[in-house]
Structures are given as structure tokens and as C-alpha cells.
Scaffold this active site. Structure first.
Site, PDB file in Angstrom:
ATOM      1  N   GLU A   1       0.877  -1.303  -0.019  1.00 25.75           N
ATOM      2  CA  GLU A   1       0.111   0.014  -0.144  1.00 25.75           C
ATOM      3  C   GLU A   1       0.823   1.403   0.078  1.00 25.75           C
ATOM      4  O   GLU A   1       0.590   2.184  -0.611  1.00 25.75           O
ATOM      5  CB  GLU A   1      -0.869  -0.076   1.159  1.00 25.75           C
ATOM      6  CG  GLU A   1      -1.944  -1.457   1.473  1.00 25.75           C
ATOM      7  CD  GLU A   1      -2.646  -1.248   0.002  1.00 25.75           C
ATOM      8  OE1 GLU A   1      -2.982  -0.530  -0.875  1.00 25.75           O
ATOM      9  OE2 GLU A   1      -2.828  -2.530  -0.120  1.00 25.75           O
TER      10      GLU A   1
ATOM     11  N   TYR B   1      -1.763  -8.958 -10.318  1.00 24.42           N
ATOM     12  CA  TYR B   1      -0.748  -8.811  -9.323  1.00 24.42           C
ATOM     13  C   TYR B   1       0.437  -9.671  -9.571  1.00 24.42           C
ATOM     14  O   TYR B   1       1.494  -9.324  -9.746  1.00 24.42           O
ATOM     15  CB  TYR B   1      -1.136  -8.961  -8.104  1.00 24.42           C
ATOM     16  CG  TYR B   1      -2.339  -8.141  -7.325  1.00 24.42           C
ATOM     17  CD1 TYR B   1      -1.869  -7.162  -6.229  1.00 24.42           C
ATOM     18  CD2 TYR B   1      -3.486  -7.963  -7.940  1.00 24.42           C
ATOM     19  CE1 TYR B   1      -2.839  -6.455  -5.769  1.00 24.42           C
ATOM     20  CE2 TYR B   1      -4.440  -7.133  -7.412  1.00 24.42           C
ATOM     21  CZ  TYR B   1      -4.183  -6.126  -6.360  1.00 24.42           C
ATOM     22  OH  TYR B   1      -5.097  -5.470  -5.882  1.00 24.42           O
TER      23      TYR B   1
END
Length: 659
Positions: free
Chosen positions: A524, A596
Site C-alpha cells: 500500500e 498482481y
């Protein structure tokens, strides 16, 4: 956002709902009823092979305002017509003086008293404390085949002047005979700030880039420059007006909460400029969090619009058309205002409350983006992100009970409010969104080795050891990413920790939501660069932030991705790393695996193909050239090709990177 098995657990508890394909009409429809919620299947669940669902808006890749578009159809031609280049030599001053011309041998230096933005050397103008002038210049040639040319540099100003109104000492930046900007002792700052200028008008010219610093008779002011770059890109013949507009948004918000911090009411205004040559007669506000309610009971309520006339809600009541009082021609600005109500629903979500703790992401209405593809009014996705916005300035005032801590995007200052209440004012510059939380959090703070202040806010049940671990992770991660992609520009960084989140984490500028997880928090924080600083259209090109962030996470954690591509197994011929969320919302079990996993593996493979040094330079230069801008797949492919003599055509094909 990083999906986790928690999402699968939530999904398995519900019956999967069928979701019909949504295509947007050319004209926004009237308010629609609540739509059926599509719940993602568990990761690893088999998905039937299917053709990609059509995007709701044509997928045209574009560049920053004033730049030319590069679409899939003309990407090859654009690369031939304009090879992206950086035309300043020795912009970091690490190679001595040449080819700079300086007024004295002390301008380019590494002496004590100031520090570099990167490396060890920098340019230090003035700082004498008496009548003095320093100059620094370099002759640069901007290619004629490129439509876009952007000058960037990092500037730090410190001063002994105490005035808050008089510019005694000044730094002037010029290109040719044109003054780009003048800074003074009034612009002092505690660290470096990046400055950016569109110098496309000088294409085909050889001009002098010059900086002149002047001091008056007393009290020093130091103007410190570092990491200068002048990047060119774009083809000279775009197929349409691809300028992103409305540009340079500035939001001013004032909200007051109820006792619990779950209801916020007040006012918001947005000032913006039409950057396009086409007149702008309307704008759209994205009310993203209306996805979490119904059109008859909307969590985000907008009323009493000024500066325009509110029209129909569309796209599940997440888009509100506002017809401006009068159309804006290119360069004209306008302001719209409206009353705003936010009602936070129950749930440990990026917009929801978990007991006494509220998480308020994507709640502020933001301006939608219009470019050569038209208005981007894509639907909300709970599987990933739909958010696409331009870098903007925010000033947000939050009036709340003193018992609640309110971490938020930007730098916050608290002041006493009425009895038992606190007014938190948060300001943020060049961010794409604004988020905050409210609750009786436990807070610990620290500073990374490179100087970034970190705050960790924990809900009840997070141990002090876990909170301390997340603080340590945040310090390490922000410095690791800064060293690779450029210094973190947002001042402080807030991490809000709750193990009840069904997702791994969620990113906002200067503010993240996360579980207790080293990998998730490192991811993040990586989004501060790949989405926050280097923006992208998250609905139509999710790989540009998620794949790049997962690659950055691997690097920060010392993972090399060796042989990870060997495990790739495509589910169908339609499956590609570069598919949009329209595709992934109908193939949700494959989203994380491909975007991802395969995405980061492709970047590891690219690094091995072109070499460690070239890949490191490619990503740092690419981040610098798109700082506060927007990345497209075509631009990244062109930049990667320019970084190597190896033909990458087969690489893109093998790794299913299209665009």
C-alpha cells in the site's frame, strides 16, 4: 488495494449474484435503482473461458494536458516519430560541473550546510547573507519531433528572513527569454518540493535553461536545486483533442460530524480550469460511495449546487452531471459549490465503520476526467479500483468530537472547537484523492531514516507489539520506495490498522488502510508512487498501478521473482495482464493472479532482459517524467523500448501486455 483470502471468506458466505453487463449511454440516464451486487469468487476458483467484456468507454490512452495521445493504433508510429528522451545533462550534479555554467565554483557543490535531494551533489545559489547574485545555466536542445516537453526540478528554500510579506531574496527560472517562475524567501520549505513546467512550445529549439538567485544586503536565503530533468514524449499529430480536463482542480471542504463520526455534513467547492481547446459546458462529479447504498438512500448526498445546474444522476447514482453557468473556453476557470452529506455504512470497509471506528475513503465528490475518449464515467468496482482523477489541491476542515482522532490525507493541524470538539484542518497538494478516518484510535509515531514522519493508528484489539511492527515496516517501506522512484512528497504518512478489513489494504495519498501485514503495508505504501504520484486510469488500466506496486513490493522485501513466470498458465486467449476492470469483474477469481502475480513477474522478466541498471533507471526516470501526471501502457512501452537496444516486440506479446 491488495486482495486477501479474507475476501474469499466473505464471498463464500453469500450467494453469488448475476451481474448483467453494463454499458454507458452516450447521454447520462436518469437515476437508476439499486443494482445487484456482484461478489467475487474465492481466489483459485475456476472460471470458464470467455471473451473479454467490452469496456464501457473506449480505451484510448492519452498523455498529460498539452500532450499528444498515444493509442494502441498509433503506438508504434509514435515511438518512431518521437523516442522519449531526457535532454538535460548531469541534472543531478553527480558528474561534476560540465556542461553547466556557474557564476562561481561554489554553486555546484556537496559542502555541508545543505543536502542533496538524491546522491551527494546539488546546486546551492546564494545563502551569503549580503548583496549577492548566483547564476546557473545549461544549453538544451528540445527535439522537434515531440509534442510534449516537461521540465522538472527539485527545489529547497531556507531563509533567515522573518517577514511573511516581503520578497527580499529571489530565484528566477527561465528558459530562453521566458520566465517560468520566480521564487523568494516567502516560499521557504522544510524539504525539497518538485516543480514542473510544460515547455513544449520550445520544441525544435536550442535554448538556455537558466537560474538566477539574488540576495539583498542582509539575512541569507538559500535556493538549492537538484535532480533536474527535461523529458520529451508524444507524437506531433494526435488523432483527437486528447487533453485531460478539467485541469488543476482545487477542492475546499468544510464538514462537521455527529458524535460517532459516522455522519458528516457541510459544504464543498471545486475550482478548475478547462485545459482543452474544446469548450467545456459541463462537468461530472463522481459520487463513488453511492455504490454502497441505493439511489433512494444515497450515502453521498449533494444539494444546493452553485456555479452550475445539477442534472441527472447516472452510473448507479455515482455520476452527477453539472451544466456550468457558461461554457469555459481554453484556459478559463470556474468554481462550483454544493452542500454535502456523508453517511458512513456499517462494515470494516474502505468506506464503512467497524464499531467505534469509521473509515471514509472515496467519499468526497471529485471531478471526472474528460479526454479524447470522452468523459470517463466507469462504474464502481469492489474487486479493485475504478478511480481516475487528476492531481489536485485539497483544504479539508473536519469538525469532530475531541474524543475521536482523525487521521487524514495531507498535513493536519488541530484547533479547539466548540465545547468538547476539535477542528482538524488537513491540507494536501497534488494528490488524486482525499480520505480520512475517525475513532478513538491508539496512535504511535516515528520518523523514517530519510525523514518521513509516520503515524500508525490502531483500532481496539491491535497489540502494541503489532502496532510497533507496522511502524517499523512503514519506515522501511517508504524509504525503500523513495530510493527507487523519487523522494516521498506528501510530508507525513498515516497508516490505519484494523484486522477486520476484508481486504489486505487500501491506498490513498498519504493515508493507507491495512491489516497487520508486512507485505500488505509495504504494497500500500508502494501505491504512493504507483497510483498516487504516477497516476493512471485504474478502471481501464489496473496493471499500471497494481503490477508496478507489487513489483516494487518485491524489490523492497528483497524478492527477485526468479522463475516466477514459469508458473504462468493463462485461463483463456482473452486473458491479458492489461485487461480492464470490465473484464476482471466478470473473471474476478483471476484478477489477483494475473494483474498482481503475472504483472509483477513480467516486470521482473523485463529487468532480467534489459539489465538491472537499465531497469532501475527506466522506472526512476519514468516516475520523474510522469510525476503528478498520468501513465499509459503505450507510454511505458515506449519508454522501456527507449531504454534498451533489444527489440521488445516479442516480450510484450509473450507477456500479453497490449496497448
Amino acid at each position: 488495494m491488495r486482495p486477501t483470502p479474507r475476501k474469499a471468506v466473505a464471498a463464500s458466505a453469500l450467494t453469488l449474484a448475476a451481474l448483467a453487463a453494463v454499458s454507458l449511454p452516450a447521454t447520462p440516464a436518469a437515476a437508476t435503482p439499486e443494482r445487484t451486487v456482484s461478489v467475487a469468487a474465492a481466489p483459485g476458483t475456476a472460471t470458464p473461458a470467455a471473451a473479454a467484456a467490452p469496456d464501457s468507454i473506449a480505451a484510448t490512452s492519452v498523455t498529460a494536458p498539452g500532450s499528444a495521445a498515444v493509442t494502441p493504433a498509433n503506438a508504434a508510429a509514435a515511438a518512431d516519430a518521437c523516442t522519449p528522451a531526457q535532454v538535460i545533462t548531469n541534472g543531478g550534479f553527480e558528474s561534476g560541473v560540465s556542461p553547466w555554467t556557474q557564476s562561481s565554483t561554489s554553486v555546484i557543490t556537496s559542502r555541508t550546510g545543505q543536502s542533496a535531494h538524491g546522491g551527494t551533489a546539488f546546486a546551492w545559489l546564494d545563502g551569503v547573507g549580503s548583496t549577492h547574485t548566483d547564476t546557473l545555466s545549461q544549453s538544451v536542445t528540445i527535439p522537434s519531433g515531440c509534442a510534449a516537453a516537461t521540465l522538472t526540478f527539485w527545489l529547497h528554500i531556507d531563509t533567515a528572513e522573518t517577514t511573511s510579506s516581503t520578497a527580499y531574496d529571489k530565484l528566477t527560472a527561465k528558459i530562453g527569454t521566458t520566465t517560468l517562475a520566480t521564487y523568494s524567501n516567502l516560499d521557504k520549505n522544510t524539504g525539497y518540493v518538485q516543480k514542473s513546467f510544460d515547455v513544449s512550445a520550445f520544441a525544435g529549439q536550442t535554448v538556455s535553461l537558466a537560474f538566477t538567485g539574488t540576495e539583498d544586503s542582509s539575512l541569507q536565503s538559500s535556493f538549492v536545486l537538484d535532480d533536474l530533468a527535461l523529458n520529451t514524449s508524444g507524437d506531433t499529430a494526435p488523432p483527437a483533442d486528447s487533453t485531460r480536463t478539467p485541469a488543476a482542480p482545487s477542492y475546499t471542504v468544510s464538514l462537521s460530524s455527529n458524535t460517532a463520526g459516522t455522519v458528516w455534513t457541510g459544504h464543498e467547492s471545486a475550482t478548475f480550469t478547462n485545459a482543452s481547446a474544446t469548450a467545456l459546458g459541463e462537468v461530472y462529479l463522481r459520487l463513488w460511495d453511492n455504490y454502497h447504498g441505493t439511489c433512494t438512500s444515497m450515502p453521498i448526498a449533494v444539494s444546493n449546487v452553485t456555479g452550475g445546474t445539477a442534472g441527472a444522476l447516472s452510473v448507479g447514482c455515482t455520476a452527477l452531471q453539472i451544466t456550468l453557468a457558461s461554457p469555459l473556453t481554453q484556459g478559463q476557470s470556474a468554481t462550483i459549490g454544493f452542500d454535502l452529506g456523508i453517511t458512513v455504512p456499517s462494515g470494516a470497509d474502505r468506506f464503512g465503520y467497524d464499531g467505534a471506528f469509521s473509515f471514509i475513503g472515496n467519499a468526497l465528490p471529485l471531478l471526472a476526467v474528460k479526454d479524447g475518449a470522452g468523459w470517463h464515467l466507469d462504474p464502481y468496482t469492489n474487486n479493485g479500483e475504478s478511480f481516475y482523477s487528476l492531481a489536485a489541491d485539497f483544504k479539508v476542515t473536519l469538525d469532530h468530537p475531541t474524543t475521536l482522532l482523525v487521521p487524514a490525507t495531507g498535513a493536519s493541524v488541530d484547533a479547539a472547537g466548540t465545547s468538547g470538539r476539535t477542528v482538524t484542518t488537513a491540507t494536501a497538494t497534488k494528490v488524486r484523492d482525499f480520505a480520512w478516518a475517525a475513532g478513538p484510535f491508539s496512535k504511535i509515531s516515528g520518523t523514517s531514516t530519510a525523514g518521513t514522519p509516520i503515524n500508525v493508528y490502531s483500532v481496539t484489539g491491535i497489540s502494541s507489539a503489532n502496532a510497533q511492527s507496522m511502524l517499523t515496516t512503514a519506515k522501511t517501506a517508504v524509504d525503500a520506495h523513495s530510493s527507487r522512484f523519487g523522494a516521498y512528497p506528501y510530508g507525513e504518512l498515516d497508516a490505519v490498522i484494523d484486522n477486520n478489513f476484508w481486504f489486505g489494504g487500501m491506498e490513498y495519498p498519504g493515508f493507507v488502510l491495512d491489516l497487520v501485514s508486512t507485505t500488505a503495508l509495504t504494497h500500500e505504501i508502494g501505491h504512493q508512487w504507483w497510483y498516487g504520484i504516477v497516476g493512471d486510469d485504474e478502471y481501464n488500466s489496473p496493471w499500471l498501478d497494481e503490477s508496478f506496486t507489487d513489483y516494487a513490493t518485491d524489490l523492497a522485501l528483497g524478492k527477485t521473482g526468479t522463475s516466477c513466470w514459469s508458473s504462468v498458465s493463462w485461463a483463456s486467449s482473452a486473458e491479458k495482464i492489461t485487461n480492464s476492470m470490465a473484464y476482471w469483474d466478470t473473471h474476478s477469481s483471476r484478477y489477483s493472479t494475473v494483474v498482481y502475480g503475472y504483472g509483477k513477474c513480467a516486470l521482473h522478466d523485463l529487468r532480467r532482459l534489459i539489465g538491472e541498471t537499465a531497469m532501475t533507471k527506466l522506472l526512476k526516470d519514468y516516475a520523474t517524467s510522469h510525476w503528478y501526471g498520468v501513465s499509459t501502457t503505450a507510454e511505458f512501452k515506449a519508454a522501456a523500448q527507449a531504454a534498451t537496444t533489444t527489440d521488445l516486440t516479442s516480450f510484450w506479446t509473450t507477456h500479453r501486455i497490449e496497448g
